[in-house]
Design a protein around this motif. Structure first.
Motif, short mmCIF file in Angstrom:
data_model
loop_
_atom_site.label_atom_id
_atom_site.label_comp_id
_atom_site.label_asym_id
_atom_site.label_seq_id
_atom_site.Cartn_x
_atom_site.Cartn_y
_atom_site.Cartn_z
N TRP A 50 0.72 -1.33 0.01
CA TRP A 50 -0.08 -0.02 -0.10
C TRP A 50 1.11 1.35 -0.02
O TRP A 50 0.44 2.37 -0.56
CB TRP A 50 -0.89 -0.09 1.23
CG TRP A 50 -0.33 0.03 2.53
CD1 TRP A 50 -0.08 -1.14 3.30
CD2 TRP A 50 -0.02 1.11 3.18
NE1 TRP A 50 0.44 -0.66 4.38
CE2 TRP A 50 0.50 0.71 4.52
CE3 TRP A 50 0.03 2.52 2.95
CZ2 TRP A 50 1.16 1.58 5.55
CZ3 TRP A 50 0.59 3.27 4.26
CH2 TRP A 50 1.21 2.76 5.09
N GLU A 51 2.10 1.32 0.48
CA GLU A 51 3.07 2.38 0.66
C GLU A 51 3.86 2.77 -0.62
O GLU A 51 4.67 3.28 -0.59
CB GLU A 51 3.62 2.50 1.90
CG GLU A 51 4.18 1.15 2.46
CD GLU A 51 5.63 1.04 1.68
OE1 GLU A 51 5.60 0.09 0.98
OE2 GLU A 51 6.79 1.78 1.81
N THR A 104 -5.98 2.69 11.22
CA THR A 104 -5.10 3.59 10.54
C THR A 104 -3.77 2.67 10.81
O THR A 104 -3.38 2.08 11.82
CB THR A 104 -4.99 4.73 11.45
OG1 THR A 104 -6.03 5.44 11.39
CG2 THR A 104 -3.54 5.60 10.67
N VAL A 105 -3.15 2.47 9.72
CA VAL A 105 -1.78 1.85 9.67
C VAL A 105 -0.61 3.00 9.23
O VAL A 105 -0.69 3.74 8.37
CB VAL A 105 -1.83 0.80 8.42
CG1 VAL A 105 -0.37 -0.02 8.77
CG2 VAL A 105 -2.78 -0.06 8.63
N LYS A 112 4.30 6.98 6.89
CA LYS A 112 3.67 6.81 5.98
C LYS A 112 2.40 6.15 6.42
O LYS A 112 2.38 5.20 7.43
CB LYS A 112 3.96 5.74 4.51
CG LYS A 112 5.02 6.43 3.97
CD LYS A 112 5.56 5.73 2.79
CE LYS A 112 6.62 6.55 2.36
NZ LYS A 112 7.31 5.49 1.08
N THR A 113 0.97 6.87 6.11
CA THR A 113 0.27 6.62 6.71
C THR A 113 -1.18 6.00 5.87
O THR A 113 -1.09 6.60 4.80
CB THR A 113 -0.66 7.69 7.77
OG1 THR A 113 0.63 7.96 8.56
CG2 THR A 113 -1.61 7.39 8.49
N LEU A 114 -1.96 4.97 6.07
CA LEU A 114 -3.06 4.41 5.46
C LEU A 114 -4.14 4.62 6.21
O LEU A 114 -4.25 3.96 7.49
CB LEU A 114 -2.81 3.18 5.02
CG LEU A 114 -3.96 2.48 4.25
CD1 LEU A 114 -4.21 3.13 2.81
CD2 LEU A 114 -3.72 1.14 4.06
N GLU A 115 -5.41 5.57 6.00
CA GLU A 115 -6.59 5.41 6.79
C GLU A 115 -7.64 4.11 6.29
O GLU A 115 -7.89 4.46 4.90
CB GLU A 115 -7.13 6.66 6.72
CG GLU A 115 -6.21 7.86 7.27
CD GLU A 115 -6.20 7.76 8.92
OE1 GLU A 115 -7.14 7.35 9.49
OE2 GLU A 115 -5.32 8.45 9.40
N THR A 124 -9.46 -2.54 1.30
CA THR A 124 -8.31 -3.57 1.51
C THR A 124 -7.01 -2.79 1.58
O THR A 124 -6.81 -1.69 1.35
CB THR A 124 -8.28 -4.47 0.28
OG1 THR A 124 -8.08 -3.58 -1.07
CG2 THR A 124 -9.75 -5.15 -0.03
N LEU A 125 -6.08 -3.93 1.74
CA LEU A 125 -4.72 -3.39 1.71
C LEU A 125 -3.75 -4.74 1.44
O LEU A 125 -3.98 -5.76 1.99
CB LEU A 125 -4.15 -2.97 2.98
CG LEU A 125 -3.65 -3.74 4.14
CD1 LEU A 125 -2.87 -2.88 5.11
CD2 LEU A 125 -4.74 -4.32 5.04
N VAL A 126 -2.62 -4.37 0.62
CA VAL A 126 -1.64 -5.20 0.38
C VAL A 126 -0.42 -4.72 1.52
O VAL A 126 -0.13 -3.77 1.31
CB VAL A 126 -1.31 -5.36 -0.92
CG1 VAL A 126 0.08 -6.19 -1.12
CG2 VAL A 126 -2.17 -5.97 -1.77
N GLU A 127 -0.43 -5.39 2.54
CA GLU A 127 0.51 -4.98 3.55
C GLU A 127 1.94 -4.89 3.07
O GLU A 127 2.27 -5.51 2.27
CB GLU A 127 0.52 -5.87 4.85
CG GLU A 127 1.08 -5.68 5.96
CD GLU A 127 0.36 -4.21 6.42
OE1 GLU A 127 0.65 -3.12 6.09
OE2 GLU A 127 -0.31 -4.24 7.71
N VAL A 128 2.66 -3.91 3.97
CA VAL A 128 4.00 -3.72 3.79
C VAL A 128 4.84 -5.34 4.42
O VAL A 128 4.32 -5.89 5.24
CB VAL A 128 4.75 -2.47 4.56
CG1 VAL A 128 4.30 -1.24 3.80
CG2 VAL A 128 4.37 -2.65 5.99
#
Length: 139
Positions: free
Chosen positions: A38-39, A85-86, A92-95, A101-105
């Motif tokens: 995601w980042e 919130t990641v 770097k932030t993902l709300e 969905t997210l593909v994680e770091v």
């Protein structure tokens, strides 16, 4: 023999048209498909070893901040309810909200926090290797 083959073909043709006329209500929505997290980091190659898929449903209560951690394996999640919130170690932030969905770091320190007023429930799919941890906590 010709009659037998013709009869079989006719039977298959009739059966095929019967099944073709049935409407099967199926839709497919691609929720995530990515070659990077995601980042923006490229996902790593899969490591060698016996594959092991793990699916977890994780519930994070309101106000809870998870410890700083990393995942040595590729994983992706679907937020079923709540908000999350990641945040990576480099801020770097993902709300996320329900339905996201997210593909994680991978191999990057990060944490999650539920700043909402209801539990956050996320289903996470890990594409791991047998006997390799899914998550490593920061020391």
């Amino acid at each position: 023999m010709k009659k037998c083959i013709s009869g079989l073909c006719l039977t298959l043709l009739v059966a095929g048209s019967v099944f073709a006329s049935e409407k099967v209500p199926v839709t497919v929505d691609v929720l995530a498909k990515a070659t990077s997290s995601w980042e923006g980091s490229a996902l790593p190659e899969y490591p060698k070893g016996k594959p092991e898929v793990t699916i977890l449903k994780i519930k994070i209560e309101p106000g809870v901040k998870l410890p700083l951690h990393e995942h040595p394996v590729i994983n992706a999640g679907y937020l079923v309810s709540g908000e999350l919130t990641v945040v990576t170690q480099d801020n770097k932030t993902l709300e996320m909200k329900a339905g996201d969905t997210l593909v994680e770091v991978v191999n990057k320190w990060h944490y999650g926090v539920n700043n909402g007023d209801m539990p956050a429930e996320i289903v996470v799919f890990y594409a791991g290797i047998k006997d390799k941890p899914l998550t490593v906590k920061h020391k």
